[in-house]
Design a protein around this motif. Structure first.
Motif: not given
Length: 140
Positions: A119-140
């Motif tokens: 998701i960090r990589i796919t987010d870098a192709f988006e025009p907006t800034l993203h904030t996300r939480a995860h457990d080390g493997v999966n998004l929460l």
């Protein structure tokens, strides 16, 4: 103040070439594919940290473009600042931290990486800034 939780801050670079492929590493310590990055040192700016980490892990120099996301590993208390970057030269070698270095297309990233890193990589192709939480493997 003594009860204030401590967090670790890391930085990562999403290095995108002219073909839209992303530079990734297969880490020696866990054999996982991830974007290059690591812990921010006390005496460096975010951008300096990104440049240093990408260079250490891939042998490539980058131009840091923009912040694309902020991610928190809720299990480990790690906050990662992720930046999109442009390569200034070609990756040269495997390193002490990277068993393998290669360019991946987005569809390969989604197949090869844990969701928390893809998701960090796919987010870098988006025009907006993203904030996300995860457990080390999966998004929460």
């Amino acid at each position: 103040m003594a009860d204030t939780p401590r967090h670790s801050v890391s930085v990562a670079g999403i290095v995108v070439n002219d073909s839209g492929e992303v530079l990734v590493i297969r880490r020696r310590d866990n054999d996982h594919w991830e974007p290059p990055g690591g812990v921010l040192e006390m005496d460096e700016t975010f951008e300096e940290g990104v440049r240093r980490e990408v260079l250490e892990e891939t042998g490539i120099s980058v131009q840091v473009e923009r912040l694309t996301g902020v991610y928190k590993n809720m299990q480990r208390g790690i906050v990662a600042l992720v930046y999109r970057c442009t390569p200034l030269d070609a990756p040269s070698r495997a390193t002490d931290e990277a068993a393998e270095i290669r360019w991946m297309a987005l569809d390969e990233v989604r197949e090869e990486m844990a969701p928390a890193y893809a998701i960090r990589i796919t987010d870098a192709f988006e025009p907006t800034l993203h904030t996300r939480a995860h457990d080390g493997v999966n998004l929460l």
